[in-house]
Design a protein around this motif. Structure first.
Motif, mmCIF file in Angstrom:
data_model
loop_
_atom_site.group_PDB
_atom_site.id
_atom_site.type_symbol
_atom_site.label_atom_id
_atom_site.label_comp_id
_atom_site.label_asym_id
_atom_site.label_seq_id
_atom_site.Cartn_x
_atom_site.Cartn_y
_atom_site.Cartn_z
ATOM 1 N N LEU A 142 7.250 115.030 9.052
ATOM 2 C CA LEU A 142 5.527 114.845 9.194
ATOM 3 C C LEU A 142 5.499 113.325 9.454
ATOM 4 C CD1 LEU A 142 3.658 116.810 6.522
ATOM 5 C CD2 LEU A 142 3.456 116.938 9.197
ATOM 6 N N PHE A 143 6.297 112.445 8.707
ATOM 7 C CA PHE A 143 6.008 111.145 8.932
ATOM 8 C C PHE A 143 6.703 110.343 9.816
ATOM 9 C CE2 PHE A 143 6.828 106.564 7.501
ATOM 10 C CZ PHE A 143 5.709 106.234 7.177
ATOM 11 N N PHE A 144 8.054 110.611 10.229
ATOM 12 C CA PHE A 144 8.792 110.216 11.109
ATOM 13 C C PHE A 144 8.723 110.743 12.341
ATOM 14 C CE2 PHE A 144 11.153 108.726 7.351
ATOM 15 C CZ PHE A 144 11.585 107.449 7.661
ATOM 16 N N GLY A 145 8.292 111.946 12.620
ATOM 17 C CA GLY A 145 8.356 112.317 13.904
ATOM 18 C C GLY A 145 7.113 111.520 14.854
ATOM 19 N N PRO A 146 6.024 111.430 14.558
ATOM 20 C CA PRO A 146 4.979 110.566 15.219
ATOM 21 C C PRO A 146 5.208 109.329 15.335
ATOM 22 C CG PRO A 146 3.812 112.178 13.530
ATOM 23 C CD PRO A 146 5.290 112.103 13.184
ATOM 24 N N VAL A 147 5.738 108.527 14.267
ATOM 25 C CA VAL A 147 6.136 107.062 14.162
ATOM 26 C C VAL A 147 7.285 106.700 15.269
ATOM 27 C CG1 VAL A 147 7.468 105.393 12.813
ATOM 28 C CG2 VAL A 147 5.597 106.810 11.719
ATOM 29 N N ILE A 148 8.313 107.668 15.596
ATOM 30 C CA ILE A 148 9.070 107.523 16.545
ATOM 31 C C ILE A 148 8.593 107.586 17.808
ATOM 32 C CG2 ILE A 148 11.158 108.530 17.420
ATOM 33 C CD1 ILE A 148 12.287 109.189 14.672
ATOM 34 N N PHE A 149 7.606 108.823 18.063
ATOM 35 C CA PHE A 149 7.022 108.927 19.256
ATOM 36 C C PHE A 149 5.989 107.959 19.797
ATOM 37 C CE2 PHE A 149 3.114 110.142 21.456
ATOM 38 C CZ PHE A 149 3.661 110.698 22.491
ATOM 39 N N ILE A 150 5.542 107.044 18.672
ATOM 40 C CA ILE A 150 4.661 106.136 19.241
ATOM 41 C C ILE A 150 5.356 104.508 19.314
ATOM 42 C CG2 ILE A 150 2.828 104.604 18.278
ATOM 43 C CD1 ILE A 150 1.485 106.820 17.117
ATOM 44 N N TYR A 151 6.428 104.501 18.478
ATOM 45 C CA TYR A 151 6.900 103.094 18.589
ATOM 46 C C TYR A 151 8.270 102.984 19.419
ATOM 47 C CZ TYR A 151 3.587 101.716 15.099
ATOM 48 O OH TYR A 151 2.515 101.427 14.473
ATOM 49 N N LEU A 152 8.987 104.242 19.450
ATOM 50 C CA LEU A 152 10.227 104.076 20.441
ATOM 51 C C LEU A 152 10.076 104.440 21.858
ATOM 52 C CD1 LEU A 152 13.132 103.554 19.514
ATOM 53 C CD2 LEU A 152 13.564 105.957 19.507
ATOM 54 N N ARG A 153 9.487 103.713 22.384
ATOM 55 C CA ARG A 153 9.226 103.621 23.746
ATOM 56 C C ARG A 153 8.808 102.486 24.295
ATOM 57 N NH1 ARG A 153 3.559 106.993 22.898
ATOM 58 N NH2 ARG A 153 2.195 105.395 22.765
ATOM 59 N N PRO A 154 8.675 102.201 25.738
ATOM 60 C CA PRO A 154 8.038 100.994 26.374
ATOM 61 C C PRO A 154 6.637 100.592 25.740
ATOM 62 C CG PRO A 154 9.092 102.401 27.937
ATOM 63 C CD PRO A 154 8.940 103.127 26.770
ATOM 64 N N PRO A 155 6.641 99.342 25.225
ATOM 65 C CA PRO A 155 5.180 99.018 24.684
ATOM 66 C C PRO A 155 3.961 99.087 25.616
ATOM 67 C CG PRO A 155 6.335 97.150 25.422
ATOM 68 C CD PRO A 155 7.282 98.274 25.782
ATOM 69 N N THR A 156 3.328 100.519 25.267
ATOM 70 C CA THR A 156 2.214 100.853 26.029
ATOM 71 C C THR A 156 1.585 101.862 24.920
ATOM 72 O OG1 THR A 156 1.465 101.897 28.166
ATOM 73 C CG2 THR A 156 3.155 102.896 27.319
ATOM 74 N N THR A 157 0.132 102.236 25.531
ATOM 75 C CA THR A 157 -0.625 103.118 24.648
ATOM 76 C C THR A 157 -1.253 103.983 25.428
ATOM 77 O OG1 THR A 157 -2.591 101.806 25.316
ATOM 78 C CG2 THR A 157 -1.270 101.121 23.173
ATOM 79 N N PHE A 158 -1.347 105.297 24.841
ATOM 80 C CA PHE A 158 -1.729 106.747 25.356
ATOM 81 C C PHE A 158 -3.072 106.962 24.632
ATOM 82 C CE2 PHE A 158 2.597 106.698 26.757
ATOM 83 C CZ PHE A 158 2.384 106.498 27.990
ATOM 84 N N PRO A 159 -3.992 107.824 25.121
ATOM 85 C CA PRO A 159 -5.068 108.401 24.253
ATOM 86 C C PRO A 159 -4.767 109.212 23.244
ATOM 87 C CG PRO A 159 -5.697 108.457 26.470
ATOM 88 C CD PRO A 159 -4.110 108.215 26.637
ATOM 89 N N GLU A 160 -3.571 110.078 23.365
ATOM 90 C CA GLU A 160 -2.715 110.856 22.624
ATOM 91 C C GLU A 160 -2.343 109.822 21.208
ATOM 92 O OE1 GLU A 160 -2.168 110.550 25.654
ATOM 93 O OE2 GLU A 160 -2.972 112.451 26.353
ATOM 94 N N ASP A 161 -2.112 108.693 21.285
ATOM 95 C CA ASP A 161 -1.605 108.097 20.093
ATOM 96 C C ASP A 161 -2.344 108.102 18.946
ATOM 97 O OD1 ASP A 161 0.523 107.334 21.864
ATOM 98 O OD2 ASP A 161 -0.192 105.261 22.031
ATOM 99 N N LYS A 162 -3.855 108.258 19.101
ATOM 100 C CA LYS A 162 -4.589 108.252 17.932
ATOM 101 C C LYS A 162 -4.496 109.594 17.117
ATOM 102 C CE LYS A 162 -8.244 107.194 20.939
ATOM 103 N NZ LYS A 162 -9.365 106.984 21.419
ATOM 104 N N ILE A 163 -4.358 110.745 17.903
ATOM 105 C CA ILE A 163 -3.977 111.813 17.217
ATOM 106 C C ILE A 163 -2.645 112.014 16.428
ATOM 107 C CG2 ILE A 163 -3.829 114.514 17.343
ATOM 108 C CD1 ILE A 163 -6.560 113.331 18.230
ATOM 109 N N PHE A 164 -1.549 111.243 17.192
ATOM 110 C CA PHE A 164 -0.286 111.336 16.408
ATOM 111 C C PHE A 164 -0.175 110.221 15.414
ATOM 112 C CE2 PHE A 164 1.284 113.046 20.498
ATOM 113 C CZ PHE A 164 2.169 113.974 19.937
#
Length: 316
Positions: free
Chosen positions: A247-269
């Motif tokens: 529950l904790f690491f899945g969303p963290v890896i999705f948001i931070y382990l990628r090129p530095p950008t943002t998506f609207p879905e980030d708020k949900i994750f």
């Protein structure tokens, strides 16, 4: 060189402009926050007032509950309050403070989860040497190392962000101040800082997740040598830990382990590691743990009996 900073506050865009949706989110997040506080405080009091506090697993669990409260309280009260107002603003100072506290307490929580995995490994794979390996001095040193790790992780990122120039626009497409949304509104080239954030946060989360995955894999492999009752108890404990980790690491890896950008879905994750995972920790660690349930039942029943006795004494 002087840092150009014309922005004294930021505007948080939040989740939605729809008033009905904001009211729904207010009720939902208020309920989640109250449940989080009540559940983690219940765990804290139950462990502190029982012999369980002297067992390493529950000693770490009490500190994890403390971190859940500190970590979520750095974000959620502001989120709940913003849902009641039309213009959601946060001062520059509070925004920087939110960046620091989120990464500081979040990293401590990550390291405590890692320590708890090591504790379960020692208990299941080295049962004869468990009390020697996980003595109270070593447990305290591991927690001290977790706090030091939180500082080492958060201070460099905090200093990188606080030195960024902000000269407009000042709208952040998020419900709290995080590094990637701030990089998006900084008026300078932030590519190098973005790469460093991926290394500090994304890679740390990935490496920690892999270490936890391997450790629990070893634990599950060792369970085949235990009795049926031992396997059931160990699986129940490890199953709760694995649920928290995913529950904790899945969303963290999705948001931070990628090129530095943002998506609207980030708020949900982001909801998963800022509110949902800390809220479910008390449920996961108590409902699937018979020892915790029995201890809580005993403590709170004794408390109720004492209150009844005192009430009768006052009535005489």
């Amino acid at each position: 060189m002087e840092i150009q900073r014309n922005v004294s506050e930021f505007i948080l865009l939040g989740f939605s402009y729809d008033q009905n949706m904001q009211v729904f989110c207010f009720v939902l997040f208020l309920f989640c926050y109250v449940a989080l506080l009540a559940g983690n405080l219940l765990i804290l009091v139950s462990i502190r007032c029982s012999p369980l506090f002297h067992q390493p697993m529950y000693y770490f669990l009490s500190h994890l509950s403390t971190m859940d409260i500190c970590y979520t309280s750095s974000i959620t009260p502001k989120l709940i309050g913003d849902l009641l107002v039309e213009r959601k603003t946060i001062s520059y100072g509070n925004c920087m403070l939110q960046v620091f506290t989120m990464h500081f307490f979040g990293m401590i929580e990550v390291l405590i989860l890692t320590v708890m995995a090591f504790d379960r490994y020692a208990a299941i794979c080295k049962p004869l040497h468990y009390l020697l390996i996980m003595n109270r001095t070593r447990c305290s040193l591991l927690l001290l190392a977790a706090w030091a790790g939180g500082a080492v992780h958060s201070f460099p990122q905090f200093f990188m962000v606080i030195r960024l120039p902000f000269c407009g626009p000042n709208e952040i497409d998020h419900y709290f101040c995080d590094i990637f949304p701030l990089l998006k509104v900084a008026c300078t080239d932030t590519y190098i800082i973005g790469v460093l954030v991926v290394a500090f946060s994304g890679m740390v989360a990935l490496v920690t997740f892999i270490v936890l995955f391997i450790s629990y894999g070893i634990i599950l492999f060792t369970l085949r040598n235990l009795s049926a009752e031992g396997r059931r108890k160990a699986l129940s404990t490890c199953g709760s830990h694995i649920t928290v980790v995913i529950l904790f690491f899945g969303p963290v890896i999705f948001i931070y382990l990628r090129p530095p950008t943002t998506f609207p879905e980030d708020k949900i994750f982001a909801l998963f590691y800022t509110i949902i995972a800390p809220m479910f920790n008390p449920l996961i660690y108590t409902l699937r743990n018979s020892e915790m349930k029995n201890t809580m039942r005993k403590i709170w029943c004794q408390t109720s009996e004492l209150n009844i006795f005192l009430a009768k004494q006052r009535g005489r």
